[in-house]
Write a protein that holds these residues in place. Structure first.
Motif, mmCIF file in Angstrom:
data_model
loop_
_atom_site.group_PDB
_atom_site.id
_atom_site.type_symbol
_atom_site.label_atom_id
_atom_site.label_comp_id
_atom_site.label_asym_id
_atom_site.label_seq_id
_atom_site.Cartn_x
_atom_site.Cartn_y
_atom_site.Cartn_z
ATOM 1 N N LEU A 274 0.828 -1.210 0.000
ATOM 2 C CA LEU A 274 0.000 0.000 0.000
ATOM 3 C C LEU A 274 0.865 1.264 0.000
ATOM 4 C CD1 LEU A 274 -2.716 -1.099 2.588
ATOM 5 C CD2 LEU A 274 -2.761 -1.306 0.092
ATOM 6 N N PRO A 275 0.425 2.339 -0.615
ATOM 7 C CA PRO A 275 -0.875 2.457 -1.291
ATOM 8 C C PRO A 275 -0.875 1.787 -2.670
ATOM 9 C CG PRO A 275 0.327 4.498 -1.517
ATOM 10 C CD PRO A 275 1.156 3.624 -0.620
ATOM 11 N N VAL A 276 -2.037 1.273 -3.060
ATOM 12 C CA VAL A 276 -2.171 0.654 -4.372
ATOM 13 C C VAL A 276 -2.283 1.728 -5.447
ATOM 14 C CG1 VAL A 276 -3.645 -0.822 -5.789
ATOM 15 C CG2 VAL A 276 -3.222 -1.406 -3.393
ATOM 16 N N THR A 277 -3.082 2.736 -5.186
ATOM 17 C CA THR A 277 -3.235 3.851 -6.126
ATOM 18 C C THR A 277 -2.762 5.128 -5.459
ATOM 19 O OG1 THR A 277 -5.513 4.194 -5.409
ATOM 20 C CG2 THR A 277 -5.174 2.758 -7.295
ATOM 21 N N ARG A 278 -2.318 6.082 -6.248
ATOM 22 C CA ARG A 278 -1.789 7.344 -5.727
ATOM 23 C C ARG A 278 -2.514 8.500 -6.432
ATOM 24 N NH1 ARG A 278 3.230 6.098 -3.323
ATOM 25 N NH2 ARG A 278 4.003 4.006 -3.900
ATOM 26 N N PRO A 279 -2.653 9.608 -5.729
ATOM 27 C CA PRO A 279 -3.252 10.781 -6.408
ATOM 28 C C PRO A 279 -2.318 11.296 -7.496
ATOM 29 C CG PRO A 279 -2.376 11.387 -4.264
ATOM 30 C CD PRO A 279 -2.291 9.889 -4.345
ATOM 31 N N ASN A 280 -2.900 11.903 -8.507
ATOM 32 C CA ASN A 280 -2.093 12.520 -9.544
ATOM 33 C C ASN A 280 -1.263 13.663 -8.954
ATOM 34 O OD1 ASN A 280 -3.128 10.896 -11.594
ATOM 35 N ND2 ASN A 280 -4.888 12.261 -11.899
ATOM 36 N N PRO A 281 -0.030 13.779 -9.363
ATOM 37 C CA PRO A 281 0.799 14.890 -8.815
ATOM 38 C C PRO A 281 0.251 16.225 -9.283
ATOM 39 C CG PRO A 281 1.919 13.796 -10.644
ATOM 40 C CD PRO A 281 0.703 12.970 -10.337
ATOM 41 N N PRO A 282 0.421 17.270 -8.485
ATOM 42 C CA PRO A 282 -0.073 18.589 -8.898
ATOM 43 C C PRO A 282 0.658 19.074 -10.155
ATOM 44 C CG PRO A 282 1.351 18.766 -6.978
ATOM 45 C CD PRO A 282 1.120 17.314 -7.187
ATOM 46 N N ARG A 283 -0.053 19.770 -10.982
ATOM 47 C CA ARG A 283 0.552 20.317 -12.212
ATOM 48 C C ARG A 283 1.270 21.626 -11.899
ATOM 49 N NH1 ARG A 283 -1.338 17.864 -16.899
ATOM 50 N NH2 ARG A 283 -3.049 16.364 -16.559
#
Length: 283
Positions: A274-283
Protein backbone atom coordinates in the motif's frame (compact mmCIF):
# COMPACT_ATOMS: atom_id res chain seq x y z
CA UNK A 1 -29.30 -18.60 13.96
CA UNK A 2 -27.71 -21.68 12.41
CA UNK A 3 -28.00 -24.96 14.32
CA UNK A 4 -24.23 -25.30 13.84
CA UNK A 5 -23.54 -22.31 16.12
CA UNK A 6 -23.68 -23.36 19.78
CA UNK A 7 -23.64 -20.48 22.28
CA UNK A 8 -21.80 -20.86 25.56
CA UNK A 9 -24.29 -20.50 28.43
CA UNK A 10 -21.67 -19.59 31.04
CA UNK A 11 -22.02 -20.28 34.77
CA UNK A 12 -21.39 -23.59 36.48
CA UNK A 13 -22.55 -26.88 35.00
CA UNK A 14 -22.66 -27.96 31.37
CA UNK A 15 -21.99 -24.85 29.27
CA UNK A 16 -21.90 -26.63 25.90
CA UNK A 17 -23.51 -29.99 25.10
CA UNK A 18 -23.24 -31.64 21.67
CA UNK A 19 -24.28 -35.23 21.03
CA UNK A 20 -24.59 -37.24 17.80
CA UNK A 21 -28.36 -36.86 18.16
CA UNK A 22 -28.27 -33.07 18.57
CA UNK A 23 -25.73 -32.60 15.77
CA UNK A 24 -27.35 -35.06 13.37
CA UNK A 25 -24.21 -37.13 12.90
CA UNK A 26 -22.86 -40.53 13.99
CA UNK A 27 -19.66 -40.45 16.02
CA UNK A 28 -18.66 -37.36 17.99
CA UNK A 29 -19.91 -35.89 21.27
CA UNK A 30 -18.44 -32.79 22.91
CA UNK A 31 -19.14 -30.79 26.08
CA UNK A 32 -17.70 -27.91 28.09
CA UNK A 33 -18.29 -28.23 31.84
CA UNK A 34 -17.46 -25.83 34.70
CA UNK A 35 -17.35 -27.00 38.33
CA UNK A 36 -17.20 -24.98 41.54
CA UNK A 37 -14.52 -25.94 44.07
CA UNK A 38 -15.33 -29.35 45.58
CA UNK A 39 -18.02 -30.19 43.01
CA UNK A 40 -17.71 -33.34 40.95
CA UNK A 41 -18.82 -34.65 37.57
CA UNK A 42 -19.09 -38.47 37.45
CA UNK A 43 -20.20 -40.80 34.66
CA UNK A 44 -19.54 -43.99 32.72
CA UNK A 45 -19.63 -44.05 28.92
CA UNK A 46 -20.08 -47.62 27.65
CA UNK A 47 -18.80 -48.18 24.13
CA UNK A 48 -17.12 -44.75 23.98
CA UNK A 49 -13.54 -43.61 24.42
CA UNK A 50 -13.24 -40.22 26.10
CA UNK A 51 -10.69 -37.41 26.24
CA UNK A 52 -10.72 -34.75 28.98
CA UNK A 53 -8.79 -31.47 28.59
CA UNK A 54 -8.36 -28.86 31.35
CA UNK A 55 -9.21 -25.34 30.20
CA UNK A 56 -8.81 -23.40 33.46
CA UNK A 57 -8.29 -24.29 37.14
CA UNK A 58 -7.28 -27.54 38.77
CA UNK A 59 -8.97 -30.88 39.46
CA UNK A 60 -8.49 -34.51 40.33
CA UNK A 61 -9.56 -36.96 37.62
CA UNK A 62 -10.31 -40.48 38.78
CA UNK A 63 -10.53 -42.99 35.90
CA UNK A 64 -11.01 -46.53 37.07
CA UNK A 65 -8.08 -47.29 39.39
CA UNK A 66 -6.01 -44.36 38.10
CA UNK A 67 -5.94 -40.90 39.68
CA UNK A 68 -4.50 -37.76 38.07
CA UNK A 69 -4.12 -34.21 39.34
CA UNK A 70 -4.49 -31.84 36.39
CA UNK A 71 -4.37 -28.06 36.10
CA UNK A 72 -4.11 -25.20 33.65
CA UNK A 73 -3.88 -21.49 34.27
CA UNK A 74 -5.37 -20.60 30.88
CA UNK A 75 -5.56 -21.95 27.34
CA UNK A 76 -3.46 -18.93 26.32
CA UNK A 77 -0.60 -19.64 28.74
CA UNK A 78 0.26 -23.33 28.55
CA UNK A 79 -0.34 -26.57 26.70
CA UNK A 80 -2.76 -29.08 28.24
CA UNK A 81 -2.64 -32.40 29.92
CA UNK A 82 -5.09 -34.85 28.32
CA UNK A 83 -6.75 -37.66 30.25
CA UNK A 84 -7.72 -40.58 28.00
CA UNK A 85 -10.42 -42.96 29.28
CA UNK A 86 -11.41 -46.15 27.39
CA UNK A 87 -15.00 -47.37 27.07
CA UNK A 88 -16.92 -48.36 30.18
CA UNK A 89 -14.38 -47.08 32.73
CA UNK A 90 -15.94 -44.97 35.52
CA UNK A 91 -14.60 -41.42 35.62
CA UNK A 92 -14.99 -38.63 38.17
CA UNK A 93 -13.71 -35.08 37.79
CA UNK A 94 -13.50 -33.12 41.08
CA UNK A 95 -12.59 -29.41 41.11
CA UNK A 96 -9.81 -28.59 43.58
CA UNK A 97 -9.06 -24.89 42.95
CA UNK A 98 -10.87 -22.02 44.62
CA UNK A 99 -11.87 -20.55 41.28
CA UNK A 100 -13.30 -23.88 40.14
CA UNK A 101 -12.40 -25.98 37.14
CA UNK A 102 -13.43 -25.75 33.51
CA UNK A 103 -12.79 -28.62 31.11
CA UNK A 104 -13.77 -30.15 27.81
CA UNK A 105 -14.93 -33.74 27.51
CA UNK A 106 -15.57 -35.52 24.24
CA UNK A 107 -16.16 -39.08 23.11
CA UNK A 108 -16.39 -41.40 20.12
CA UNK A 109 -17.26 -45.10 19.63
CA UNK A 110 -14.40 -47.44 20.50
CA UNK A 111 -13.64 -51.08 21.32
CA UNK A 112 -11.22 -50.49 24.21
CA UNK A 113 -7.84 -51.04 22.55
CA UNK A 114 -5.99 -48.55 24.77
CA UNK A 115 -5.77 -48.14 28.57
CA UNK A 116 -6.39 -45.15 30.80
CA UNK A 117 -3.56 -42.70 30.24
CA UNK A 118 -2.44 -39.15 31.00
CA UNK A 119 -0.78 -37.41 28.04
CA UNK A 120 1.70 -34.68 29.01
CA UNK A 121 2.55 -31.55 26.98
CA UNK A 122 6.09 -32.76 26.21
CA UNK A 123 4.60 -35.73 24.31
CA UNK A 124 2.64 -33.47 21.95
CA UNK A 125 3.85 -32.24 18.57
CA UNK A 126 3.67 -28.48 18.02
CA UNK A 127 4.19 -26.76 14.66
CA UNK A 128 3.75 -23.41 12.95
CA UNK A 129 1.78 -23.69 9.71
CA UNK A 130 0.99 -21.41 6.80
CA UNK A 131 2.29 -17.90 6.28
CA UNK A 132 1.26 -14.33 5.62
CA UNK A 133 -2.33 -13.76 6.76
CA UNK A 134 -2.74 -17.49 7.48
CA UNK A 135 0.10 -18.08 9.94
CA UNK A 136 -0.91 -20.13 12.98
CA UNK A 137 0.41 -22.58 15.59
CA UNK A 138 -1.06 -26.10 15.71
CA UNK A 139 -0.61 -28.32 18.77
CA UNK A 140 -1.36 -32.02 18.18
CA UNK A 141 -2.68 -32.74 21.65
CA UNK A 142 -4.16 -36.18 20.78
CA UNK A 143 -3.17 -37.10 17.24
CA UNK A 144 -0.85 -39.78 15.83
CA UNK A 145 1.56 -41.01 17.04
CA UNK A 146 -0.35 -40.49 20.32
CA UNK A 147 -2.76 -43.44 20.48
CA UNK A 148 -6.56 -43.38 20.40
CA UNK A 149 -9.14 -45.30 18.40
CA UNK A 150 -11.18 -42.55 16.72
CA UNK A 151 -10.59 -39.31 18.64
CA UNK A 152 -8.30 -36.64 17.16
CA UNK A 153 -7.63 -33.42 19.12
CA UNK A 154 -5.86 -30.20 18.18
CA UNK A 155 -5.37 -26.80 19.80
CA UNK A 156 -4.71 -23.92 17.40
CA UNK A 157 -3.41 -20.38 18.07
CA UNK A 158 -4.20 -17.69 15.52
CA UNK A 159 -2.89 -14.09 15.72
CA UNK A 160 -5.51 -11.37 15.47
CA UNK A 161 -6.79 -10.63 11.98
CA UNK A 162 -5.43 -13.97 10.71
CA UNK A 163 -7.03 -17.00 9.06
CA UNK A 164 -6.84 -20.66 9.99
CA UNK A 165 -7.80 -23.61 7.81
CA UNK A 166 -6.40 -22.01 4.67
CA UNK A 167 -6.51 -23.31 2.03
CA UNK A 168 -10.06 -24.39 2.99
CA UNK A 169 -10.34 -28.13 3.54
CA UNK A 170 -13.02 -30.78 3.94
CA UNK A 171 -13.27 -34.24 5.50
CA UNK A 172 -16.88 -35.28 4.88
CA UNK A 173 -16.29 -38.26 2.59
CA UNK A 174 -16.66 -36.18 -0.59
CA UNK A 175 -14.00 -36.14 -3.36
CA UNK A 176 -12.08 -38.92 -1.65
CA UNK A 177 -11.74 -37.16 1.69
CA UNK A 178 -11.96 -39.18 4.92
CA UNK A 179 -15.21 -38.86 6.86
CA UNK A 180 -14.67 -36.98 10.14
CA UNK A 181 -17.07 -35.00 12.32
CA UNK A 182 -15.65 -31.92 14.04
CA UNK A 183 -16.30 -29.23 16.62
CA UNK A 184 -14.46 -25.92 17.05
CA UNK A 185 -14.43 -24.35 20.53
CA UNK A 186 -13.28 -20.71 20.30
CA UNK A 187 -11.58 -18.50 22.87
CA UNK A 188 -10.58 -14.89 22.19
CA UNK A 189 -7.93 -12.62 23.73
CA UNK A 190 -9.21 -10.05 24.57
CA UNK A 191 -12.59 -11.66 24.97
CA UNK A 192 -14.71 -8.82 23.59
CA UNK A 193 -13.87 -9.63 19.97
CA UNK A 194 -15.39 -12.19 17.63
CA UNK A 195 -14.43 -14.92 15.18
CA UNK A 196 -16.06 -15.99 11.93
CA UNK A 197 -16.27 -19.55 10.66
CA UNK A 198 -17.53 -20.65 7.26
CA UNK A 199 -18.89 -24.10 6.28
CA UNK A 200 -19.76 -24.65 2.63
CA UNK A 201 -20.38 -27.47 0.16
CA UNK A 202 -20.55 -26.02 -3.37
CA UNK A 203 -21.95 -29.20 -4.88
CA UNK A 204 -25.28 -28.83 -3.08
CA UNK A 205 -25.53 -25.08 -2.41
CA UNK A 206 -24.85 -25.34 1.33
CA UNK A 207 -23.13 -22.20 2.67
CA UNK A 208 -23.12 -20.69 6.17
CA UNK A 209 -21.01 -18.12 8.00
CA UNK A 210 -21.09 -18.31 11.80
CA UNK A 211 -20.15 -15.32 13.99
CA UNK A 212 -18.78 -16.63 17.29
CA UNK A 213 -18.17 -14.93 20.62
CA UNK A 214 -15.64 -15.97 23.23
CA UNK A 215 -16.50 -19.50 24.41
CA UNK A 216 -18.84 -20.49 21.57
CA UNK A 217 -18.65 -23.64 19.44
CA UNK A 218 -19.01 -24.21 15.71
CA UNK A 219 -20.05 -27.59 14.35
CA UNK A 220 -18.80 -28.76 10.96
CA UNK A 221 -21.66 -30.76 9.42
CA UNK A 222 -20.10 -31.06 5.94
CA UNK A 223 -18.12 -29.26 3.29
CA UNK A 224 -15.09 -27.01 3.24
CA UNK A 225 -14.38 -24.84 6.26
CA UNK A 226 -12.05 -22.11 7.51
CA UNK A 227 -11.99 -19.53 10.33
CA UNK A 228 -10.73 -15.99 10.89
CA UNK A 229 -10.07 -13.80 13.93
CA UNK A 230 -11.23 -10.18 14.04
CA UNK A 231 -8.38 -7.60 13.96
CA UNK A 232 -8.79 -6.79 17.67
CA UNK A 233 -8.49 -10.28 19.22
CA UNK A 234 -6.14 -13.22 19.06
CA UNK A 235 -7.96 -16.52 18.55
CA UNK A 236 -7.58 -19.96 20.12
CA UNK A 237 -9.68 -22.94 19.19
CA UNK A 238 -9.91 -26.52 20.36
CA UNK A 239 -10.84 -29.19 17.79
CA UNK A 240 -12.35 -32.55 18.62
CA UNK A 241 -12.71 -34.84 15.58
CA UNK A 242 -13.93 -38.41 15.14
CA UNK A 243 -15.13 -40.53 12.27
CA UNK A 244 -14.20 -43.46 10.10
CA UNK A 245 -10.42 -43.26 10.64
CA UNK A 246 -9.07 -45.74 13.21
CA UNK A 247 -5.82 -45.72 15.22
CA UNK A 248 -2.78 -44.91 13.01
CA UNK A 249 -5.03 -44.03 10.05
CA UNK A 250 -6.09 -40.93 12.01
CA UNK A 251 -3.11 -39.21 10.38
CA UNK A 252 -4.88 -39.23 6.96
CA UNK A 253 -5.07 -35.64 5.67
CA UNK A 254 -8.24 -33.85 4.52
CA UNK A 255 -8.94 -32.66 0.96
CA UNK A 256 -8.12 -29.03 0.15
CA UNK A 257 -10.17 -26.76 -2.08
CA UNK A 258 -8.34 -26.87 -5.44
CA UNK A 259 -9.12 -23.23 -6.15
CA UNK A 260 -7.01 -22.00 -3.23
CA UNK A 261 -4.08 -24.40 -2.84
CA UNK A 262 -1.80 -22.24 -5.03
CA UNK A 263 -1.01 -20.14 -1.96
CA UNK A 264 0.78 -23.08 -0.31
CA UNK A 265 3.68 -22.53 -2.76
CA UNK A 266 4.16 -18.86 -1.91
CA UNK A 267 2.21 -17.19 0.91
CA UNK A 268 3.11 -13.71 -0.34
CA UNK A 269 2.33 -14.26 -4.05
CA UNK A 270 0.22 -11.42 -5.46
CA UNK A 271 0.14 -9.57 -2.14
CA UNK A 272 -0.46 -5.85 -2.44
CA UNK A 273 1.76 -3.21 -0.94
CA UNK A 274 0.00 0.00 0.00
CA UNK A 275 -0.88 2.46 -1.29
CA UNK A 276 -2.17 0.65 -4.37
CA UNK A 277 -3.24 3.85 -6.13
CA UNK A 278 -1.79 7.34 -5.73
CA UNK A 279 -3.25 10.78 -6.41
CA UNK A 280 -2.09 12.52 -9.54
CA UNK A 281 0.80 14.89 -8.81
CA UNK A 282 -0.07 18.59 -8.90
CA UNK A 283 0.55 20.32 -12.21
Amino acid sequence: MSADLIRNTGGFGERIAITPESAGWQYLSFSIIALAEGDAHAEIRPGLETAIIPLAGSANVQAGDESFDVSRSSVFDEMPQVVYVPPGVPMTVTATSGSGFEFSIGSAPAEGRYPVRLFAPDEMKSEVRGGGAALRQVNHVLAPPLPAERLILYEVYVPRGTWSGWAPHRHDGVDGSPYLEETYHFRLDPGNGFAMHRNWAPEDGFDEVLVLNDGDVAQVPKGYHSSVACPGSNMYFLNYLAGELIAEDRITPPCFHPGFTWIHDDWSAGEWSLPVTRPNPPR
